[in-house]
Design a protein around this motif. Structure first.
Motif, PDB file in Angstrom:
ATOM      1  N   PHE A  68      86.888 -24.678 -64.421  1.00  0.00           N
ATOM      2  CA  PHE A  68      86.162 -24.825 -63.162  1.00  0.00           C
ATOM      3  C   PHE A  68      86.310 -23.568 -62.322  1.00  0.00           C
ATOM      4  O   PHE A  68      87.389 -22.973 -62.248  1.00  0.00           O
ATOM      5  N   ARG A  69      85.234 -23.170 -61.664  1.00  0.00           N
ATOM      6  CA  ARG A  69      85.309 -22.073 -60.701  1.00  0.00           C
ATOM      7  C   ARG A  69      86.074 -22.573 -59.472  1.00  0.00           C
ATOM      8  O   ARG A  69      85.738 -23.617 -58.915  1.00  0.00           O
ATOM      9  N   ALA A  70      87.098 -21.858 -59.055  1.00  0.00           N
ATOM     10  CA  ALA A  70      87.934 -22.340 -57.956  1.00  0.00           C
ATOM     11  C   ALA A  70      88.664 -21.189 -57.296  1.00  0.00           C
ATOM     12  O   ALA A  70      88.817 -20.108 -57.874  1.00  0.00           O
ATOM     13  N   SER A  71      89.119 -21.438 -56.083  1.00  0.00           N
ATOM     14  CA  SER A  71      90.062 -20.564 -55.395  1.00  0.00           C
ATOM     15  C   SER A  71      91.440 -21.179 -55.568  1.00  0.00           C
ATOM     16  O   SER A  71      91.694 -22.273 -55.066  1.00  0.00           O
ATOM     17  N   VAL A  72      92.311 -20.510 -56.286  1.00  0.00           N
ATOM     18  CA  VAL A  72      93.591 -21.134 -56.618  1.00  0.00           C
ATOM     19  C   VAL A  72      94.403 -21.465 -55.373  1.00  0.00           C
ATOM     20  O   VAL A  72      95.144 -22.457 -55.328  1.00  0.00           O
ATOM     21  N   THR A  73      94.251 -20.667 -54.312  1.00  0.00           N
ATOM     22  CA  THR A  73      95.024 -20.932 -53.094  1.00  0.00           C
ATOM     23  C   THR A  73      94.477 -22.116 -52.320  1.00  0.00           C
ATOM     24  O   THR A  73      95.184 -22.730 -51.518  1.00  0.00           O
ATOM     25  N   GLY A  74      93.199 -22.461 -52.565  1.00  0.00           N
ATOM     26  CA  GLY A  74      92.591 -23.564 -51.834  1.00  0.00           C
ATOM     27  C   GLY A  74      92.339 -24.798 -52.672  1.00  0.00           C
ATOM     28  O   GLY A  74      91.985 -25.849 -52.129  1.00  0.00           O
ATOM     29  N   ALA A  75      92.502 -24.707 -53.983  1.00  0.00           N
ATOM     30  CA  ALA A  75      92.173 -25.825 -54.875  1.00  0.00           C
ATOM     31  C   ALA A  75      93.201 -26.947 -54.763  1.00  0.00           C
ATOM     32  O   ALA A  75      94.391 -26.707 -54.539  1.00  0.00           O
ATOM     33  N   SER A  76      92.731 -28.183 -54.932  1.00  0.00           N
ATOM     34  CA  SER A  76      93.641 -29.331 -54.931  1.00  0.00           C
ATOM     35  C   SER A  76      93.031 -30.449 -55.766  1.00  0.00           C
ATOM     36  O   SER A  76      91.821 -30.497 -55.987  1.00  0.00           O
ATOM     37  N   VAL A  77      93.899 -31.352 -56.234  1.00  0.00           N
ATOM     38  CA  VAL A  77      93.475 -32.473 -57.071  1.00  0.00           C
ATOM     39  C   VAL A  77      94.025 -33.762 -56.478  1.00  0.00           C
ATOM     40  O   VAL A  77      95.201 -33.837 -56.101  1.00  0.00           O
ATOM     41  N   LYS A  78      93.172 -34.780 -56.380  1.00  0.00           N
ATOM     42  CA  LYS A  78      93.590 -36.103 -55.926  1.00  0.00           C
ATOM     43  C   LYS A  78      93.392 -37.110 -57.053  1.00  0.00           C
ATOM     44  O   LYS A  78      92.484 -36.968 -57.865  1.00  0.00           O
ATOM     45  N   GLY A  79      94.241 -38.140 -57.059  1.00  0.00           N
ATOM     46  CA  GLY A  79      94.060 -39.244 -57.993  1.00  0.00           C
ATOM     47  C   GLY A  79      95.170 -39.407 -59.018  1.00  0.00           C
ATOM     48  O   GLY A  79      95.111 -40.301 -59.853  1.00  0.00           O
ATOM     49  N   LEU A  80      96.192 -38.558 -58.950  1.00  0.00           N
ATOM     50  CA  LEU A  80      97.249 -38.593 -59.972  1.00  0.00           C
ATOM     51  C   LEU A  80      98.560 -39.198 -59.463  1.00  0.00           C
ATOM     52  O   LEU A  80      99.537 -39.252 -60.200  1.00  0.00           O
ATOM     53  N   LYS A  81      98.572 -39.652 -58.194  1.00  0.00           N
ATOM     54  CA  LYS A  81      99.802 -40.231 -57.658  1.00  0.00           C
ATOM     55  C   LYS A  81     100.228 -41.435 -58.487  1.00  0.00           C
ATOM     56  O   LYS A  81      99.414 -42.293 -58.834  1.00  0.00           O
ATOM     57  N   GLY A  82     101.522 -41.482 -58.811  1.00  0.00           N
ATOM     58  CA  GLY A  82     102.065 -42.579 -59.598  1.00  0.00           C
ATOM     59  C   GLY A  82     102.120 -42.310 -61.086  1.00  0.00           C
ATOM     60  O   GLY A  82     102.781 -43.055 -61.826  1.00  0.00           O
ATOM     61  N   CYS A  83     101.460 -41.270 -61.554  1.00  0.00           N
ATOM     62  CA  CYS A  83     101.464 -40.950 -62.989  1.00  0.00           C
ATOM     63  C   CYS A  83     102.818 -40.388 -63.412  1.00  0.00           C
ATOM     64  O   CYS A  83     103.477 -39.650 -62.671  1.00  0.00           O
TER      65      CYS A  83
END
Length: 214
Positions: A150-165
């Protein structure tokens, strides 16, 4: 049409403005644009010579993910797929690519198979379905992945949905990952990260740091 390095590519255009490009070499989606903004990334040092896998977009890993008894990530990403079918539904295109065993694949993995890769472009989504059919007379096991860049800015990128894994942190020792549990709602990338998430949900949200949530 002719793409980089003279390699054949398939171009998809939705009547509602989204676009995608797929190279038959490796069956690799190299571009997915919404409003002329590409959400995928191809490495600047990627080669398009029909010998080395294309580094970027959505490469295939088949019939092996990562290292193993055959070459890294298998051979699906450096074989020529063929265009099997195409259709258009209310302005949204769908194509199906296919890959079958040949002498090259059998030199590493001696099985007969049929891989079907369906790519559907809609106004705001790109959907893929990979189906592997065993056409051999004996069973086989395999692993597969779509190794998306994925095209992204590493300093600004974030991922949601993995809490509890359950997590397997491969940094600092890739051969002896540390098991843990993800407690964060939002995961960002302040430095080097190499972590596996077990039993991840079907939907994750990637904020690419460039104004898009995928």
């Amino acid at each position: 049409s002719e793409g980089n390095g003279g390699l054949p590519k398939v171009s998809l255009t939705s009547s509602r403005g989204s676009e995608a490009e797929i190279y038959l070499f490796g069956g690799c989606i190299t571009s997915w644009k919404l409003a002329n903004k590409d959400l995928l990334f191809v490495r600047p040092d990627a080669v398009f010579n029909g010998n080395k896998p294309i580094s970027g977009g959505i490469p295939h890993c088949f019939p092996q993910f990562g290292p193993g008894p055959i070459q890294q990530h298998g051979f699906g990403r450096n074989m020529n797929w063929s265009l099997a079918d195409s259709e258009n539904s209310e302005g949204d295109p769908t194509v199906t690519l296919e890959l079958k065993d040949d002498n090259y694949s059998r030199s590493m993995w001696d099985f007969s198979f049929h891989a079907s890769y369906r790519v559907m472009l809609n106004s705001k989504s790109l959907s893929t379905v990979l189906t592997i059919t065993n056409t051999d007379k004996q069973p086989f096991s395999f692993s597969t992945a779509l190794h998306t860049y994925f095209r992204a800015s590493v300093t600004g990128a974030s991922v949601k949905g993995l809490k509890g894994c359950t997590t397997l942190n491969k940094d600092p020792d890739p051969s002896n990952p540390l098991e843990g549990k993800e407690e964060r709602e939002v995961i960002n990338f302040p430095g080097f990260v190499d972590c596996v998430y077990l039993n991840a949900p079907n939907e994750l949200l990637l904020d690419n740091g460039l104004g898009d949530v995928i």
